[in-house]
Enzyme design. Structure first.
Site, PDB file in Angstrom:
ATOM      1  N   CYS A  42      -5.106   8.079  10.226  1.00 53.27           N
ATOM      2  CA  CYS A  42      -5.220   7.287  11.656  1.00 53.27           C
ATOM      3  C   CYS A  42      -5.025   8.393  12.407  1.00 53.27           C
ATOM      4  CB  CYS A  42      -4.358   6.253  11.841  1.00 53.27           C
ATOM      5  SG  CYS A  42      -4.936   4.618  10.847  1.00 53.27           S
ATOM      6  N   ARG A  72      -8.272  -0.391   5.592  1.00 51.16           N
ATOM      7  CA  ARG A  72      -7.564   0.635   4.919  1.00 51.16           C
ATOM      8  C   ARG A  72      -6.097   0.147   4.213  1.00 51.16           C
ATOM      9  NH1 ARG A  72      -5.681   4.332   8.279  1.00 51.16           N
ATOM     10  NH2 ARG A  72      -4.735   5.316   6.578  1.00 51.16           N
ATOM     11  N   ASP A  99       5.003   1.269  12.157  1.00 51.38           N
ATOM     12  CA  ASP A  99       4.129   0.482  11.783  1.00 51.38           C
ATOM     13  C   ASP A  99       4.154  -0.961  12.200  1.00 51.38           C
ATOM     14  OD1 ASP A  99       3.004   2.487  10.372  1.00 51.38           O
ATOM     15  OD2 ASP A  99       3.472   1.927   8.563  1.00 51.38           O
ATOM     16  N   LYS A 116       0.853  -1.090  -0.184  1.00 48.77           N
ATOM     17  CA  LYS A 116       0.111  -0.142   0.149  1.00 48.77           C
ATOM     18  C   LYS A 116       0.856   1.415   0.036  1.00 48.77           C
ATOM     19  CE  LYS A 116      -1.717   1.650   3.925  1.00 48.77           C
ATOM     20  NZ  LYS A 116      -1.788   3.186   4.132  1.00 48.77           N
ATOM     21  N   ASN A 117       1.815   1.225   0.766  1.00 52.63           N
ATOM     22  CA  ASN A 117       2.635   2.531   1.067  1.00 52.63           C
ATOM     23  C   ASN A 117       3.783   2.846  -0.181  1.00 52.63           C
ATOM     24  OD1 ASN A 117       1.873   2.951   3.306  1.00 52.63           O
ATOM     25  ND2 ASN A 117       3.308   2.167   4.638  1.00 52.63           N
ATOM     26  N   ARG A 124      -3.881   9.972   5.123  1.00 57.29           N
ATOM     27  CA  ARG A 124      -2.875  10.811   5.028  1.00 57.29           C
ATOM     28  C   ARG A 124      -2.006  11.150   3.560  1.00 57.29           C
ATOM     29  NH1 ARG A 124       0.673  14.178   7.358  1.00 57.29           N
ATOM     30  NH2 ARG A 124       2.929  13.896   6.997  1.00 57.29           N
ATOM     31  N   ARG A 132       0.959  14.604  12.482  1.00 54.23           N
ATOM     32  CA  ARG A 132       1.707  14.280  11.587  1.00 54.23           C
ATOM     33  C   ARG A 132       1.836  15.615  10.690  1.00 54.23           C
ATOM     34  NH1 ARG A 132       0.303   8.257   9.639  1.00 54.23           N
ATOM     35  NH2 ARG A 132      -1.930   9.027  10.003  1.00 54.23           N
TER      36      ARG A 132
END
Length: 424
Positions: A116, A396, A304, A22-23, A92, A121
Site C-alpha cells: 500500500c 489483499r 492498521d 494475514k500478518n 511489503r 516504509r
C-alpha cells in the site's frame, strides 16, 4: 474488476468468526524456507497476499498446496534464492523472505518491497541487523543482495520497533552461530506466535512480546506444524462495524488481550464491550462520544485501525483528534469520507474530525487496504447507496469481509465495476 455496493442503515446482529491473521500467516509461510520437509500451517486466510506468498515460495522451489485454510509446503531444498519484482511489487511482507534465505542458505536476492502507498516504509533496520549478524548486503538495480557463509550471533539495537524487521532478524538469527539479542523489538502478538512456531521447529528464542528477544542459534530446524491466530485487525474492523451501526455482535474466538488499546477507546466512546469464553461481544449506540487517538507501536493504538476508527468518529457527538505517528500518508481515506458528508480537516500528522449526524451514500475510491475497510464501515451506516471501487485493496487483507457482514444482516454485495463517471 469489481465494486462493492452497500445500502446502509441496518444494525448488525448475530455472531461471526474472524479469519486467520494475514500478518501472522505471511511470516509463518516464509519460515518454511528455514527447514526441509513438509510443513503444515492451518487457519490460513485465502487472501491475495497469502496467494502471492505461496507463488513466491513455489518460485523458490517449495511445493505448496492450499485447501480450506490449510497450507502444506514441502521444502526439498531451494532451486532459487531470488524474490523477483513481478511477485513482490504489491506486497511489503515479501521482504520477510530475506532473513530466512540468508540464515538457511547464505544468500538472497530480494526485490525492494511494494504494498500500500501509505508512506515510506524503509528496510534499513532489516539491512542493519543482517550486517550486524555478519552478512554482506548491497542494493543493486532495485534488489537487496545479501550473502554470508554462516551468520554469527550479535546484539542488534533497532532504531524503531519494526514488525517485519523483527521477524526477519529472528529467523536469520535462529540458525546463526552463537547468541543474538534484538533490542527495541516489535511486541505484536504476531511476533509472539512467530517465536512459538520457530521454537516448535527447534529454535531457542526467549522474550518474544517484550522489548528484548534473545536467540541462541542452532544448526538445524525441523518442519512447522501450527495454527494461525485470529486476525486481530479483522476482529477490530468487525467490532467497529457493530459499533457504528448500533448493532449487537459476538465475535467468536476473538481475544480481548489482543485488542486492549481499541477496546479502551471504544468504551470511552460509549460502546459496550463484553468478554467471555466465546469471544468479544459489541453493543453499539446511536452516536458515539468523541475520542482522541494517537497511533503507536503495539501495545498502543494500531495504525492498521486508524482509518476504521475515523469512520466511527465522523458520527460522534463532538470533535475528535486523530494523530497518525506511524505512516505519513495514511490519511488518503479522508477525502473519500468527506464525499459521504464527513467533516474532517487535516493538519499535518493529525486529522480534526467534527462529528455529523449522518452520512450519505456516494461513489468512493479505495486507496489502500485499511482505507477500503473504513469506506465499507461508513457505507454500512450511510443513507442510500454507497459504491466502493478498487476493492482489490480490501481483498489483499480481508477474507470475504462482505460475506461476513452480510451474515450479520448488512445489505452488501459485489458487482462488476465501471469507473466512476462512466456513462452507460
Amino acid at each position: 474488476m469489481q465494486k462493492i455496493l452497500i445500502e446502509g442503515g441496518v444494525a448488525l446482529k448475530g455472531e461471526v468468526k474472524a479469519s486467520g491473521a494475514k500478518n501472522s500467516s505471511l511470516p509463518l509461510l516464509m519460515a518454511t524456507i528455514l527447514a526441509t520437509g513438509e510443513h503444515c500451517i492451518r487457519n490460513v486466510p485465502n487472501v491475495v497476499d497469502v496467494r502471492t506468498t505461496c507463488s513466491l515460495l513455489r518460485r523458490l522451489g517449495i511445493e505448496v498446496t492450499m485447501s480450506r485454510g490449510v497450507v502444506r509446503a514441502n521444502n526439498p531444498g531451494l532451486e532459487s534464492y531470488e524474490a523477483p519484482y513481478d511477485l513482490v511489487k504489491t506486497m511489503r511482507a515479501s521482504v520477510v523472505c530475506l532473513g530466512p534465505l540468508v540464515g538457511r542458505y547464505g544468500r538472497a536476492r530480494v526485490s525492494m518491497p511494494g504494498g500500500c502507498a501509505i508512506g515510506a516504509r524503509p528496510i534499513d533496520q532489516h539491512i542493519k541487523g543482517l550486517e550486524k549478524l555478519g552478512a554482506k548486503v548491497s542494493l543493486n538495480h532495485g534488489y537487496v543482495e545479501a550473502s554470508a557463509r554462516r551468520l554469527t550471533g550479535a546484539k542488534i539495537v533497532l532504531d524503531l520497533p519494526t514488525v517485519t524487521g523483527t521477524e526477519n532478524l529472528m529467523m536469520a538469527a535462529a540458525l546463526a552461530k552463537g547468541e543474538s539479542e534484538i533490542r527495541n523489538a516489535a511486541r505484536e502478538p504476531e511476533i509472539v506466535q512467530m517465536a512459538e512456531v520457530l521454537n516448535q521447529m527447534g529454535a531457542r528464542i526467549q522474550g518474544a512480546g517484550s522489548e528484548s528477544i534473545k536467540i541462541e542459534g542452532v544448526t538445524q530446524l525441523g518442519p512447522a506444524d501450527c495454527t494461525v491466530m485470529a486476525d486481530r485487525i479483522e476482529v477490530g474492523t468487525l467490532m467497529i462495524a457493530a459499533a457504528i451501526t448500533g448493532g449487537d455482535v459476538l465475535l467468536r474466538g476473538a481475544r480481548a488481550a489482543h485488542q486492549t488499546a481499541l477496546i479502551e477507546k471504544l468504551i470511552e466512546a460509549g460502546v459496550v464491550v463484553g468478554e467471555s469464553e466465546h469471544g468479544i461481544r459489541i453493543k453499539g449506540l446511536a452516536r458515539p462520544k468523541p475520542v482522541d487517538i494517537t497511533t503507536q507501536p503495539y501495545p498502543g493504538f494500531p495504525t492498521d485501525m486508524q482509518a476504521q476508527f475515523m469512520a466511527l468518529m465522523v458520527l460522534a457527538k463532538g470533535t475528535s483528534i486523530i494523530s497518525e505517528h506511524i505512516f505519513e500518508n495514511r490519511f488518503m481515506h479522508v477525502q473519500e469520507l468527506k464525499r459521504m458528508g464527513a467533516r474532517i480537516k487535516l493538519e499535518g500528522a493529525r486529522a480534526v474530525v467534527r462529528g455529523v449526524k449522518k452520512l450519505s451514500g456516494a461513489e468512493v475510491m479505495a486507496t489502500d487496504l485499511r482505507a477500503s475497510a473504513s469506506l465499507v464501515l461508513a457505507g454500512l451506516v450511510a443513507g442510500g447507496r454507497t459504491e466502493i471501487y478498487r476493492v482489490y485493496h480490501l481483498d489483499r487483507g480481508y477474507q470475504k469481509l462482505d460475506k461476513k457482514l452480510r451474515k450479520l444482516g448488512a445489505r452488501i454485495r459485489r458487482s462488476k465495476a465501471r469507473p466512476p463517471g462512466t456513462i452507460g
